[in-house]
Design a protein around this motif. Sequence first.
Motif, PDB file in Angstrom:
ATOM      1  N   ARG A 119      -1.602  -2.192   9.049  1.00 40.91           N
ATOM      2  CA  ARG A 119      -1.313  -0.812   8.633  1.00 40.91           C
ATOM      3  C   ARG A 119      -2.632  -0.092   8.425  1.00 40.91           C
ATOM      4  NH1 ARG A 119       2.553   2.449   7.340  1.00 40.91           N
ATOM      5  NH2 ARG A 119       4.227   0.915   7.458  1.00 40.91           N
ATOM      6  N   ILE A 120      -2.781   1.079   9.036  1.00 38.89           N
ATOM      7  CA  ILE A 120      -4.054   1.787   9.012  1.00 38.89           C
ATOM      8  C   ILE A 120      -4.463   2.141   7.595  1.00 38.89           C
ATOM      9  CG2 ILE A 120      -2.984   4.056   9.337  1.00 38.89           C
ATOM     10  CD1 ILE A 120      -6.367   2.772  10.758  1.00 38.89           C
ATOM     11  N   GLU A 121      -3.491   2.380   6.704  1.00 38.36           N
ATOM     12  CA  GLU A 121      -3.839   2.711   5.315  1.00 38.36           C
ATOM     13  C   GLU A 121      -4.543   1.554   4.621  1.00 38.36           C
ATOM     14  OE1 GLU A 121      -0.808   5.567   6.606  1.00 38.36           O
ATOM     15  OE2 GLU A 121      -0.897   3.360   6.673  1.00 38.36           O
ATOM     16  N   CYS A 122      -4.221   0.318   5.011  1.00 40.82           N
ATOM     17  CA  CYS A 122      -4.937  -0.837   4.457  1.00 40.82           C
ATOM     18  C   CYS A 122      -6.385  -0.831   4.928  1.00 40.82           C
ATOM     19  CB  CYS A 122      -4.255  -2.130   4.882  1.00 40.82           C
ATOM     20  SG  CYS A 122      -2.673  -2.441   4.095  1.00 40.82           S
ATOM     21  N   HIS A 123      -6.580  -0.565   6.195  1.00 42.09           N
ATOM     22  CA  HIS A 123      -7.923  -0.483   6.779  1.00 42.09           C
ATOM     23  C   HIS A 123      -8.749   0.560   6.030  1.00 42.09           C
ATOM     24  CE1 HIS A 123     -10.969   0.426   9.876  1.00 42.09           C
ATOM     25  NE2 HIS A 123     -10.759  -0.788  10.304  1.00 42.09           N
ATOM     26  N   GLU A 124      -8.165   1.706   5.781  1.00 46.94           N
ATOM     27  CA  GLU A 124      -8.870   2.787   5.090  1.00 46.94           C
ATOM     28  C   GLU A 124      -9.171   2.420   3.646  1.00 46.94           C
ATOM     29  OE1 GLU A 124      -6.627   6.307   7.692  1.00 46.94           O
ATOM     30  OE2 GLU A 124      -5.902   5.720   5.714  1.00 46.94           O
ATOM     31  N   ALA A 125      -8.212   1.781   2.983  1.00 47.24           N
ATOM     32  CA  ALA A 125      -8.398   1.414   1.580  1.00 47.24           C
ATOM     33  C   ALA A 125      -9.497   0.367   1.423  1.00 47.24           C
ATOM     34  CB  ALA A 125      -7.084   0.889   0.995  1.00 47.24           C
ATOM     35  N   ILE A 152       0.847  -1.197   0.000  1.00 46.27           N
ATOM     36  CA  ILE A 152       0.000   0.000   0.000  1.00 46.27           C
ATOM     37  C   ILE A 152       0.886   1.251   0.000  1.00 46.27           C
ATOM     38  CG2 ILE A 152      -0.186   0.170   2.523  1.00 46.27           C
ATOM     39  CD1 ILE A 152      -3.163   0.687   0.234  1.00 46.27           C
ATOM     40  N   ARG A 153       0.532   2.246  -0.821  1.00 51.52           N
ATOM     41  CA  ARG A 153       1.257   3.509  -0.931  1.00 51.52           C
ATOM     42  C   ARG A 153       2.747   3.270  -1.170  1.00 51.52           C
ATOM     43  NH1 ARG A 153      -0.596   8.259   3.028  1.00 51.52           N
ATOM     44  NH2 ARG A 153       0.481   9.362   1.347  1.00 51.52           N
ATOM     45  N   GLY A 202     -11.308   7.568  -4.038  1.00 54.72           N
ATOM     46  CA  GLY A 202     -11.596   8.614  -3.062  1.00 54.72           C
ATOM     47  C   GLY A 202     -10.447   8.982  -2.156  1.00 54.72           C
ATOM     48  N   LEU A 203      -9.415   8.144  -2.091  1.00 60.67           N
ATOM     49  CA  LEU A 203      -8.289   8.419  -1.204  1.00 60.67           C
ATOM     50  C   LEU A 203      -6.997   8.692  -1.962  1.00 60.67           C
ATOM     51  CD1 LEU A 203      -8.857   5.757   1.627  1.00 60.67           C
ATOM     52  CD2 LEU A 203      -9.768   8.077   1.426  1.00 60.67           C
ATOM     53  N   GLY A 204      -6.908   8.169  -3.173  1.00 62.58           N
ATOM     54  CA  GLY A 204      -5.734   8.434  -3.988  1.00 62.58           C
ATOM     55  C   GLY A 204      -4.504   7.629  -3.621  1.00 62.58           C
ATOM     56  N   TYR A 205      -4.655   6.574  -2.818  1.00 60.20           N
ATOM     57  CA  TYR A 205      -3.502   5.752  -2.465  1.00 60.20           C
ATOM     58  C   TYR A 205      -3.097   4.887  -3.662  1.00 60.20           C
ATOM     59  CZ  TYR A 205      -4.841   6.701   2.430  1.00 60.20           C
ATOM     60  OH  TYR A 205      -5.169   7.288   3.628  1.00 60.20           O
ATOM     61  N   SER A 206      -1.812   4.673  -3.790  1.00 57.11           N
ATOM     62  CA  SER A 206      -1.323   3.742  -4.809  1.00 57.11           C
ATOM     63  C   SER A 206      -1.189   2.345  -4.194  1.00 57.11           C
ATOM     64  CB  SER A 206       0.040   4.190  -5.335  1.00 57.11           C
ATOM     65  OG  SER A 206       0.998   4.186  -4.290  1.00 57.11           O
ATOM     66  N   ILE A 207      -1.268   1.332  -5.062  1.00 57.80           N
ATOM     67  CA  ILE A 207      -1.043  -0.048  -4.640  1.00 57.80           C
ATOM     68  C   ILE A 207      -0.087  -0.681  -5.635  1.00 57.80           C
ATOM     69  CG2 ILE A 207      -2.069  -2.320  -4.271  1.00 57.80           C
ATOM     70  CD1 ILE A 207      -4.636  -0.968  -3.435  1.00 57.80           C
ATOM     71  N   CYS A 208       0.990  -1.225  -5.145  1.00 54.53           N
ATOM     72  CA  CYS A 208       2.028  -1.780  -6.006  1.00 54.53           C
ATOM     73  C   CYS A 208       1.496  -2.963  -6.816  1.00 54.53           C
ATOM     74  CB  CYS A 208       3.218  -2.219  -5.149  1.00 54.53           C
ATOM     75  SG  CYS A 208       4.695  -2.633  -6.111  1.00 54.53           S
ATOM     76  N   ASP A 209       2.093  -3.191  -7.974  1.00 58.06           N
ATOM     77  CA  ASP A 209       1.715  -4.331  -8.806  1.00 58.06           C
ATOM     78  C   ASP A 209       2.248  -5.644  -8.235  1.00 58.06           C
ATOM     79  OD1 ASP A 209       0.440  -2.635 -10.586  1.00 58.06           O
ATOM     80  OD2 ASP A 209       2.230  -2.367 -11.819  1.00 58.06           O
TER      81      ASP A 209
END
Length: 721
Positions: free
Chosen positions: A449-455, A362-363, A375-382
């Motif tokens: 990781r909180i960003e995963c929860h949000e995504a 994530i990111r 809506g959040l604009g986070y990137s996710i690696c391939d």
Amino acid sequence: MPFTIDFLSDGRVLEWEATADGAVATERDNYTPRFYVAPRDPDADLDPTTLQSVYDQHPDVVATETVSRRPGFRQAEELVLAVDVAHIDRVTPLARQARQLSEYPVGDLACFNVDFSREFRYCLENGTDPTSASELSTLRLAVPMTETSNDIYGELTVGGDTVTGSPTDILTDVQAALDAHDPDVLVCSTSEIVPTLHEMATKAGVDDFSLSRWPDVDYQQLASRSTYANYGRVGHSPARYNIPGHAIIDESNTFFYGETNLDGVLDLVSRSKKPVQELAWASIGNVLTAIQICEAHNRGVLVPWHSWRHEFYKPMRTLHDADRGGFIFAPEVGLHENVHELDFSSLYPNIICTRNVSPDVIRCDCHSDREDVPGLGYSICDERGYLVDVLQPIINDRDEIKAAIRREKQQDDPDEDRLAELEGRSGALKWILVASFGYQGFSNAKFGRIECHEAINAFAREILLTAKQRLEAGGWRVVHGIVDSIWVTPDPEVDDEDRKDLETLATEITERVEIRLEHEAHYDWVAFVPQRESDAGALTKYFGKVAGEDDFKIRGIEARQHSTPQFIKDVQRDCLERLDATRSPDAVLDCLQNAIKRLHAGTVPVEQIVERNRISKPLEEYSQNTQNVAALKRARDQDLAVHPGQDIEYVVVDDEKSSRERVALAHEEIESYDASYYETQLVRAVESVLSPLGWDRSKIRRELAETQVLELTAFANTEDG
């Protein structure tokens, strides 16, 4: 393959394998557990040789070496210090010493692979699979509530048979059952049975009594009892004991065995590498963590002792947008005819797998210009994230198990034992999948990781909105929706010939969002319950009649609540039957009237009105004289130990009192109960049934009063005549 592993005080390890001729122990005297130490900052100018020299001189250290490992999923290999320890009990104390070294500033050193449970560590480090190749035999030992605080038992249930008498008689019967059954697993109603039986043997002079399969070691205490708080809920953790050669399942301290069965436990044993005894007392998060640790170990990634992941920088707008849960469509209060429930199959775990949501990707820096999360604009690696490799096999296996359950149920003569096995395994996997989402937002999670929860939430909101739009465009009206479930009914403004088939729509939505939308149930009717003090719909309170079946689906109301007495549950279900048959509030009120008459006539069996409530704190900390306090006082008077986090069972005998005479404990001789109190509980339960039709408690009371006046008038007229 060993099903349980024992650690002796002299450092020897016993591996116990179940065979057709009984359990066989393999002794090992060269096991040295290992943990790792490294600079927290890989670029820090810290000399590992100083640290190594300190550990090399320690009497509890067998050896040290510098090895290459990955301190995290996002990090490359680097040199870390591996410390081999003489005894498993010395791992944590030695790790603490790394923080106390004056040569390094506080916080510069990190320790890894420290806080593993004993058997799990052994299996992980030795590549041992604790899944037994043979079927495990079991024996259950249980004591009644009245015996739990006694130093000497006067009654004990052994393998379903109740034994009483002198300590010598009871110990003789227990030993005979052990010899006859030779169990691999001891299922105990409370772990305190273990030390109590051995103390009884000591006091009675029964020298040859032992639950153990290994000479000279009767039992070991692994942990003391404790009380804890988890998300505002108080829990009690009993003391834990170990008996060499047996796995112990403590029914008062097990989640998975209580929620599933031994088959469910064994399924998770094979996935987590936690043997039966450890898995039985472990929480959902503990088992999920073990499965993730196994994946990390396979990838050469170390497990941090304490999590120190920082939250990525976010602008204020992103913080606002990210701090949201799943999507909810407020339920339309009322009774709705011809309703269909559609559920996304394991929505959050499938989001993780189909969208590659994982803490290690994530990111990512390599795709920072992309906006993959809506809506959040986070990137996710391939690159495939580790969490996908953890969850995808569980999702696939549960789908196969559920398909096998459906096939078995379609048989003319279903194999009940086979069904129990499949349902136990399915239930165990369900709980792991449920926890996989929340774990990402848990502050103490090893790899969350909180960003995963949000995504995950962001994807879920988009998916539910897409489903709603497609269903409405197809001629269906959404009457409720929450996170992964949607309830729909035919839109009356759309002609039947213009309405799309629901199965077709579900297939289209499945293809669009890449997660299967399943037709969960068709209801003749569903009623959504309003909140107690509001006209708004309660999100998780509803009930409905399943089409073509004799059963109801019930959520949130009294019949599903842990504390509700069985009599009130039964009356509420009877009221649902009346409502289904007549759609008439009067018929429901007739049912209520009859139940109230039975209460006041004293014909309701006492065991049917037992309340069960959880104790949240010690007796001394309560400031109000509640029913729980009265029950606790009675328990104290009888020397019964009830700890915070445990349940207490009682009958309300006089709710007007504030003393311990207000209630009677369930095991006491109870001559009467407070009929008026239980009448109030009945009215509350019937309010849940009738509130979707616009009836509240006051209206129910008025109707009851008018009916009673009419009955009295009719009686008086008869007397006059």
